[in-house]
Design an enzyme around this catalytic site. Structure first.
Site, PDB file in Angstrom:
ATOM      1  N   CYS A 129       0.818  -1.233   0.000  1.00 23.88           N
ATOM      2  CA  CYS A 129       0.000   0.000   0.000  1.00 23.88           C
ATOM      3  C   CYS A 129       0.846   1.275   0.000  1.00 23.88           C
ATOM      4  CB  CYS A 129      -0.958  -0.021   1.184  1.00 23.88           C
ATOM      5  SG  CYS A 129      -0.140  -0.141   2.796  1.00 23.88           S
ATOM      6  N   HIS A 182      -2.432   0.395   7.247  1.00 21.97           N
ATOM      7  CA  HIS A 182      -2.812   0.406   5.838  1.00 21.97           C
ATOM      8  C   HIS A 182      -3.117   1.833   5.405  1.00 21.97           C
ATOM      9  CE1 HIS A 182      -4.052  -1.465   2.138  1.00 21.97           C
ATOM     10  NE2 HIS A 182      -5.259  -0.914   2.186  1.00 21.97           N
ATOM     11  N   HIS A 199      -5.953   1.612  -3.415  1.00 21.89           N
ATOM     12  CA  HIS A 199      -4.997   1.058  -2.450  1.00 21.89           C
ATOM     13  C   HIS A 199      -4.523  -0.308  -2.960  1.00 21.89           C
ATOM     14  CE1 HIS A 199      -8.015  -1.716  -0.324  1.00 21.89           C
ATOM     15  NE2 HIS A 199      -8.687  -1.121  -1.289  1.00 21.89           N
TER      16      HIS A 199
END
Length: 227
Positions: A129, A182, A199
């Site tokens: 990510c 994340h 993402h």
């Protein structure tokens, strides 16, 4: 009385008459001078008085003008004051520049859609990510920190109601945790509860998802504007 005596008396009489006439003329001249002088002085007084009146009138007029000039201005009804919340030309320019950068970055990120997930990767062979964001921001000559935790401190935090394309959104591993694990980037804002972000998912690779889905709302931590 002989002829000589008569002549002498006649001479005396003539001299007396001349002296009397001269004295009379002198008296008349003195009187006229005094009269003329008195009349002129009176005219001067009158003129000065008139001048003072004009002078006083002028002062009064100036006083009234000064009074009007120092009086508070009356409000002009029907006209709204200029807005103080309007953006300055510099702010408008910066906003437009940020919008252009965001478009370039989003375009670069979308070019990686379908790339598989790979921890620590930042190429088309595989990326994670934070790697996706690093390589995407390079399209606008912006160098982001490498990890999601570091990226969370890059820029200014924004509220969800103010999300714009290019903003970064951060998530925790599980609900109730504030530990960032994340990161994604907002790509579209269509309205309330209509926000997409891109993402690198561990199971699906680089993909766009709905930010307001139940899953991501449970683990959302913060949003940051990097421009």
């Amino acid at each position: 009385m002989n002829k000589i005596t008569k002549t002498f008396l006649y001479f005396l009489i003539m001299v007396s008459l001349c002296l009397a006439e001269t004295s009379c003329q002198s008296s008349r001249s003195s009187y006229n001078q005094r009269k003329s002088h008195t009349t002129g002085k009176g005219y001067v007084r009158k003129k000065a008085s008139s001048g003072n009146k004009r002078s006083n009138h002028g002062k009064s007029s100036h006083g009234r003008v000064a009074s009007r000039s120092t009086a508070p201005a009356k409000p002009v009804y029907g006209k709204r004051p200029p807005s103080t919340s309007a953006k300055s030309p510099v702010e408008v320019h910066e906003s437009k520049a940020a919008s252009v950068q965001a478009k370039e970055i989003i375009k670069a990120a979308r070019s990686y859609i379908g790339t598989p997930y790979r921890y620590g990767g930042s190429t088309r062979r595989g990326m994670d990510c934070s790697g996706l964001l690093c390589i995407s921001f390079e399209a606008a000559n912006i160098k982001l920190p490498r990890t999601s935790n570091e990226q969370a401190n890059y820029g200014q935090e924004v509220r969800l109601a103010n999300l714009s394309p290019g903003d970064l959104v951060f998530f925790a591993e599980r609900k109730g945790s504030n530990q960032i694990s994340h990161v994604g980037m907002v790509t579209e804002v269509g309205g309330r509860n209509e926000v997409k972000f891109i993402h690198a998912s561990t199971s699906r690779g680089v993909i766009e998802d709905n930010f307001y889905s139940e899953y991501y709302q449970k683990i959302f931590v913060k949003a940051v504007r990097p421009f």
